[in-house]
Motif scaffolding. Structure first.
Motif, PDB file in Angstrom:
ATOM      1  N   GLU A 199       0.853  -1.192   0.000  1.00 48.93           N
ATOM      2  CA  GLU A 199       0.000   0.000   0.000  1.00 48.93           C
ATOM      3  C   GLU A 199       0.888   1.240   0.000  1.00 48.93           C
ATOM      4  O   GLU A 199       1.764   1.399   0.850  1.00 48.93           O
ATOM      5  CB  GLU A 199      -0.913   0.000   1.234  1.00 48.93           C
ATOM      6  CG  GLU A 199      -1.825   1.225   1.303  1.00 48.93           C
ATOM      7  CD  GLU A 199      -2.984   1.074   2.305  1.00 48.93           C
ATOM      8  OE1 GLU A 199      -3.144  -0.025   2.875  1.00 48.93           O
ATOM      9  OE2 GLU A 199      -3.713   2.060   2.511  1.00 48.93           O
ATOM     10  N   ALA A 369      -3.592  -1.945   5.365  1.00 43.64           N
ATOM     11  CA  ALA A 369      -2.440  -2.853   5.361  1.00 43.64           C
ATOM     12  C   ALA A 369      -2.308  -3.596   6.694  1.00 43.64           C
ATOM     13  O   ALA A 369      -1.768  -4.706   6.738  1.00 43.64           O
ATOM     14  CB  ALA A 369      -1.162  -2.084   5.048  1.00 43.64           C
ATOM     15  N   THR A 378       3.084  -8.298   3.706  1.00 42.23           N
ATOM     16  CA  THR A 378       2.566  -6.952   3.435  1.00 42.23           C
ATOM     17  C   THR A 378       3.634  -5.898   3.695  1.00 42.23           C
ATOM     18  O   THR A 378       4.484  -6.067   4.569  1.00 42.23           O
ATOM     19  CB  THR A 378       1.333  -6.702   4.335  1.00 42.23           C
ATOM     20  OG1 THR A 378       0.255  -7.513   3.876  1.00 42.23           O
ATOM     21  CG2 THR A 378       0.893  -5.240   4.330  1.00 42.23           C
ATOM     22  N   MET A 380       4.320  -1.265   3.159  1.00 37.39           N
ATOM     23  CA  MET A 380       3.779   0.037   2.762  1.00 37.39           C
ATOM     24  C   MET A 380       4.913   0.967   2.360  1.00 37.39           C
ATOM     25  O   MET A 380       6.028   0.861   2.871  1.00 37.39           O
ATOM     26  CB  MET A 380       3.015   0.700   3.915  1.00 37.39           C
ATOM     27  CG  MET A 380       1.665   0.097   4.223  1.00 37.39           C
ATOM     28  SD  MET A 380       0.773   1.090   5.469  1.00 37.39           S
ATOM     29  CE  MET A 380       0.130   2.429   4.443  1.00 37.39           C
TER      30      MET A 380
END
Ligand SMILES: [Zn+2]
Length: 418
Positions: A199, A369, A378, A380
């Motif tokens: 993200e 996220a 994951t 960011m």
């Protein structure tokens, strides 16, 4: 075409003007007269924003679909149609007095990355999907991060759809109205495998700008514990009651707050300690207060530290309360999220390959996220925003920084999808 230079190809194909143009077109949907954006989740403005993004995606030949909670997916096919996709995105809803970049940037940067892959003629083994999560802000319907919570199984679909806004409309009704505007939209099942999620977002804080850096690699999202503190004393006449006879709930609360600040705040300024509500009763100028109620919002990126600090609140309050009674109740808790090393490594590599200086930093705010991290590796990316200002009409970011973030995102996505 998956040779060693394809990633640079995608990054080089990111178009700053196109990215900015789409962001500004999106900012016109729900635009406020003060330059901000008011685009509540599942409102008609939200529907318009979704249609805009879906239209851009269809023009590029991508498949568009929605799931039962209204998350919007744009799919760029991979060579292996059965491979779990690499997912990127953010949200299209805003706070009532929101800005042009919170959420919108992650969606438009993701679309730009997919567009750049097309322009550079890149093929990936895995599909790359763009997602706009439903209701991240939680301003109209609670809880926030509704779309990502349902997608990852943390929140039941029926519970989410039953949420009611201030006018008595359910999320189910609002979503039906949004989807009615897109009758051709394919509906995909709620459950889907995800290979990795990235993200991109504005920082919403001042660190990158202060350090003159165009990019942050986000290492995780700090945890948060909320407490309600009630201090009970005794009402008495302000003019006639000597100090020794008082059980003054305000003075006790004042001593408790001072003690908590002393014990919880750290020199490095990592711990976040906030008292956002403070009520004094009976609230009469000439009566010694009988009762004080206040809230504590305590945050820290390290789980053990957050546990330790939070567990000290009740004993510290008790020891500082003097002759008053004090009760401390934890009203909510979310553990810190630590992002996955493989994704962080890919993003750091991508930044280096793009020649973009960066630093690691934790996220002070919550994001979709945080839910995705429980389901798939994951990470960011943060780009700077002016003055660290966010959730405000003045929210601003530089076109060049936004494009830099999209370049690193594109590079990282290609790598993760290969
Ligand atoms: Zn956001």
């Amino acid at each position: 075409m998956a040779d060693g230079h394809t990633e640079q190809g995608a990054a080089a194909a990111v178009d700053e003007g196109r990215l900015w143009g789409r962001l500004m077109a999106l900012a016109a949907v729900g635009a406020r007269p003060d330059g901000g954006v008011d685009r509540p989740a599942l409102s008609m403005q939200d529907a318009q924003a979704r249609s805009l993004v879906a239209g851009w995606a269809r023009d590029l030949g991508f498949a568009v679909a929605t799931d039962p909670i209204g998350n919007l997916f744009v799919r760029r096919a991979g060579r292996d149609p059965d491979a779990a996709p690499v997912l990127t995105g953010s949200h299209l809803d805003t706070q009532p007095m929101g800005g042009r970049f919170d959420g919108a940037y992650g969606v438009i940067a993701g679309l730009e990355a997919l567009h750049a892959m097309n322009d550079a003629g890149i093929s990936t083994r895995r599909p790359v999907e763009l997602v706009a999560w439903t209701n991240e802000e939680g301003a109209r319907f609670q809880p926030g991060c509704m779309g990502s919570a349902v997608f990852t199984g943390a929140l039941a679909l029926e519970t989410a759809l039953a949420a009611v806004d201030r006018d008595g409309m359910t999320a189910r009704e609002a979503l039906a109205a949004v989807l009615a505007g897109e009758p051709e939209m394919a509906i995909r099942p709620a459950d889907a495998a995800v290979h990795a999620y990235v993200e991109a977002h504005i920082e919403q804080g001042p660190v990158l700008e202060e350090e003159g850096l165009p990019l942050g690699i986000v290492t995780g999202i700090q945890g948060c514990r909320w407490f309600a503190v009630e201090v009970t004393g005794e009402a008495a006449h302000a003019g006639t009651t000597p100090r020794a006879r008082r059980r003054d709930a305000f003075m006790a609360a004042h001593a408790i707050v001072a003690e908590l600040r002393r014990a919880l705040e750290d020199e490095a300024d990592v711990t976040r300690f906030t008292i956002g509500r403070f009520e004094v009763e009976p609230g009469s100028p000439n009566t010694v207060p009988a009762r004080v109620f206040f809230t504590i919002d305590l945050r820290h990126p390290d789980a053990a530290r957050l546990t330790d600090l939070g567990d000290r609140v009740a004993p510290l309050a008790g020891s500082a309360a003097g002759g008053c009674a004090v009760t401390v109740t934890q009203t909510s808790a979310s553990a810190p999220v630590v992002f996955a090393d493989p994704v962080l490594r890919v993003l750091r590599d991508a930044a280096v390959r793009c020649g973009v200086p960066f630093r690691d930093l934790p996220s002070g705010a919550g994001h979709d996220a945080g839910y995705l991290a429980a389901m798939a590796p994951t990470g960011m990316l943060f780009v700077p925003c002016a003055g660290g200002v966010s959730h405000h009409p003045a929210e601003s970011a530089a076109p060049a920084d936004l494009a830099t973030g999209a370049r690193v995102l594109a590079e990282g996505l290609v790598r993760l999808a290969e």
